[in-house]
Design a protein around this motif. Structure first.
Motif: not given
Length: 761
Positions: A45-63, A65-74
């Protein structure tokens, strides 16, 4: 008569349908979200309230990336400043295929005045006074942004500003709450289209709530100190208009209100926004807005995060204060589970309304990017809109429009710079496609005239200032020659020419965020150049680039013609040429007052009277409210703008001298095109409440119509006035119309008006 009544009933019915379309709730939404939230952990629930910038995401490495790991964790509710359907698809895939609950994310961007097809800066757009044109600019922006995967825009900015030193005045619609409210509605409708059923409708985010435009000294992010009655009457109306139009989200502002930063201000975010206005969307902070309350002196990150949540903030942009402290605050009783649940629900509802639960890839059709972005139709609309935004400020001896022939000297640091044409906050624009003034002249003139070009001067004599004023890829490529060498070159081509076009003023990043100025004149290096050009005796046209009102005393007195072109967007150069050579007759009108000097600021048309106003004289009178060294008058008033033709106004004809609490009266003038060119005039209606329970402004805009007339043509222009139009917030913050005497004014600007009187019973 009966057919007219039926027509009016149908119009009212359609208006009601459109109004309810924005607010009608899908009955399936609540049970869907109830069921989803029962499955969610506190962290999710708290994760839904979090809006980071796109950060370190580059093509082919979304999963990975550091943000990708946070996305997996909700732990991420959405991202911003990531674009293209392919990149966003890769990130959305992580959310809906690799996270536990497969909750889609929302993707936002600063789509401020167009996407790749860029329209004039918002201040310029407002000078069109054409709501359909403005709405269409937002519609095109939504079509293009959505084709690149974006479903949420941090626009419109509806901050009222009376201080041109503030750089972000360029991003709003000027100084007037009525006009600002009309434009706010138009922009929200353009983005959202009353619902989100189409994949070309995106969610608006109205900013910056509230009163950001009142920053003291015009310095960005600075303190504001405004009475509540002024907030209700002058600053809040455009936000409320956007809410009433169905805006899906709001952004809290950086400034404080009544000593409490807006990001943590419960009165602002809950009492006014939700309880008084009935806002049903979600509130996001501005960039690190929660964290910045620490420097405001409101406490540490845990304290200010709890303050923001309880005040009514639902989503934390970048700062991660919610993500890192709310769980602890809940355990310590500083926030409640309901506080977190309420915010989470609003984020999930936004995603539901956008159709992302039904189809997380709704906005990710990569084929659309090939067909819907920077299309010929969009480019044509940008060119038309830019030309409508330009304000002709002076035209001595009808120098403009120019003849399509002879030899033309094009001189100035802004004459041949693609990077500066779109203006500030054009983050998705392909700068390489922007049309310069030089290119525009060549496109319109072809082989009919000879164009000679010289830069003439640098933007400013101070190279460090120029660096600060040309950030984000807007470099003007500083010339290493001396000022005299550059000027000599300019004079050489000027002396060979029939007419001089001087493209001068601000670079695009001299206005916008964090671009406040204490001196709002044209930089001296350019002014020196302009003075020399005028001394040649050749006719000079100043093509003025600016994102704010400027002090132009010398220019007004000495330059034959001044065309204010703001920053016109992708098609700026073509549109400028269209107007300079008469293919388009300019019709823009100022939406901000131009002062004689910075000492007059704040200067605005709808000011209050004093107990000691000037009487018959416009100049100095002892023991009256004025200056020793300058008049109270503006250099150019609100609503001002010339045309290549002229217009005359008849006296005002009122349908009645009295107005009841119900019903209405009409005010009519006959407008005549008295020149020999076809053209459009913005007819403006103002009123004055002569006696009130609180002091009232000397004039208030209450209506406007843009009227096109052929040369010699006349037309009756009628405005309808009701008691509703005369309402204001009194000292008890009640919205009332008080009986008494009123004046009504109609004219082509806020100063040159016809006048009549009526009484509200």
């Amino acid at each position: 008569m009966k057919s007219m009544q039926r027509l009016m009933m149908l119009i009212a019915l359609f208006a009601a349908i459109n109004s309810t379309a924005q607010t009608t709730t899908d009955p399936k939404m609540k049970p869907f979200i109830d069921a989803l939230m029962k499955k969610m952990t506190l962290d999710e629930k708290i994760g839904q309230l979090n809006l980071p910038g796109s950060g370190d995401i580059v093509t082919g490495q979304a999963s990975n990336s550091d943000i990708g790991k946070k996305i997996k964790e909700g732990a991420v509710g959405g991202l911003f400043n990531i674009k293209t359907a392919a990149k966003i698809r890769a990130v959305q895939k992580v959310a809906v295929e690799e996270s536990r609950l497969k909750i889609p994310m929302i993707f936002g961007m600063d789509v401020i005045h167009g996407y790749q097809t860029t329209f004039p800066i918002p201040l310029g757009l407002s000078c069109t006074w054409d709501l359909k044109l403005i709405e269409n600019s937002a519609r095109i922006a939504a079509v293009e942004a959505s084709a690149d995967g974006i479903c949420w825009t941090f626009s419109p900015m509806v901050d009222i500003s009376r201080d041109p030193r503030w750089g972000r005045i360029s991003e709003g619609s000027g100084e007037d709450p009525y006009l600002g409210s009309q434009i706010a509605r138009a922009m929200v409708k353009g983005y959202q289209q009353n619902d989100y059923s189409s994949n070309t409708s995106i969610m608006a985010c109205v900013k910056h709530y509230a009163a950001y435009g009142a920053a003291e000294a015009g310095r960005d992010y600075n303190t504001t100190d405004i009475s509540r009655i002024s907030m209700y009457n002058n600053y809040l109306p455009p936000y409320k208009a956007a809410v009433d139009a169905g805006a899906g989200s709001l952004m809290a502002s950086f400034n404080e209100v009544d000593g409490i930063p807006a990001t943590g201000n419960k009165w602002l975010l809950t009492d006014v926004l939700r309880k008084q206005w009935g806002f049903k969307g979600f509130v996001v902070t501005d960039y690190t807005g929660i964290n910045e309350m620490i420097d405001h002196g409101m406490g540490n990150l845990q304290t200010v995060s709890a303050l923001a949540l309880k005040a009514g903030v639902d989503m934390d942009m970048v700062g991660e204060g919610f993500l890192t402290t709310l769980k602890k605050s809940l355990a310590e009783g500083k926030v409640t589970q309901k506080d977190i649940d309420d915010a989470c629900r609003l984020i999930l509802e936004a995603k539901y309304k956008l159709g992302l639960f039904k189809d997380p890839y709704k906005y990710l059709n990569e084929e659309r990017a090939k067909t819907d972005i920077y299309t010929p139709a969009h480019i044509k609309a940008a060119r038309t809109t830019a030309a409508e935004s330009f304000v002709l400020m002076k035209n001595q001896n009808n120098l403009l429009p120019l003849k399509k022939g002879g030899t033309i000297a094009l001189i100035g640091p802004l004459a041949d710079t693609k990077e500066n044409m779109p203006g500030t906050w054009s983050v998705a624009t392909d700068l390489k496609t922007a049309i310069t003034v030089r290119e525009g002249l060549q496109n319109v003139l072809g082989s009919n005239a000879k164009i000679l070009y010289a830069k003439g001067s640098n933007l400013d004599a101070d190279s460090l200032f120029e660096q600060r004023a040309t950030m984000f890829g807007r470099d003007l490529v500083r010339d290493g020659r001396t000022a005299q060498q550059m000027m000599d070159e300019a004079l050489a081509i000027a002396n060979q020419s029939d007419v001089i076009i001087a493209a001068l003023g601000e670079s695009s990043e001299m206005s916008g965020e964090s671009s406040s100025r204490s001196n709002i004149e044209i930089p001296q290096a350019q002014k020196d150049l302009l003075m020399v050009l005028v001394k040649t005796g050749k006719p000079v046209v100043l093509v003025l680039f600016t994102g704010r009102p400027l002090v132009l005393n010398w220019e007004k007195a000495n330059v034959p013609s001044i065309l204010n072109v703001w920053f016109g967007g992708s098609e700026a150069g073509n549109a400028i040429a269209d107007v300079l050579f008469g293919d388009v007759n300019p019709s823009g009108k100022l939406t901000t007052t131009f002062p004689q000097n910075v000492g007059q600021i704040p200067l605005y048309y709808n000011h209050k009277n004093t107990g000691r106003p000037l009487t018959d004289s416009l100049w100095f009178q002892k023991f009256r409210s004025n200056y020793l060294d300058v008049s109270n008058l503006p250099l150019y008033p609100f609503g001002y703008g010339l045309s290549y033709t002229t217009f005359s106004y008849s006296d005002i004809r009122l349908s009645s001298a009295t107005l009841g609490k119900t019903g209405n009266i009409t005010a009519t003038v006959t407008l005549k095109n008295t020149g020999n060119r076809d053209g459009a005039e913005v007819v403006q209606l103002y009123t004055r409440d002569l006696v009130g329970s609180v002091t009232r402004p000397v004039k208030e805009l209450k209506g406007f119509q843009k009227i096109f007339l052929k040369a010699g043509e006349s037309k009756a222009v009628t405005f309808t006035i009701s008691a509703e139009d005369l309402k204001f917030y009194n000292s008890e913050y009640k919205f009332v119309a008080e009986p008494g005497d009123f004046k009504v004014f109609i004219g082509g600007n806020s100063v040159d008006v016809k006048e009549a009187s009526f009484k509200l019973l």
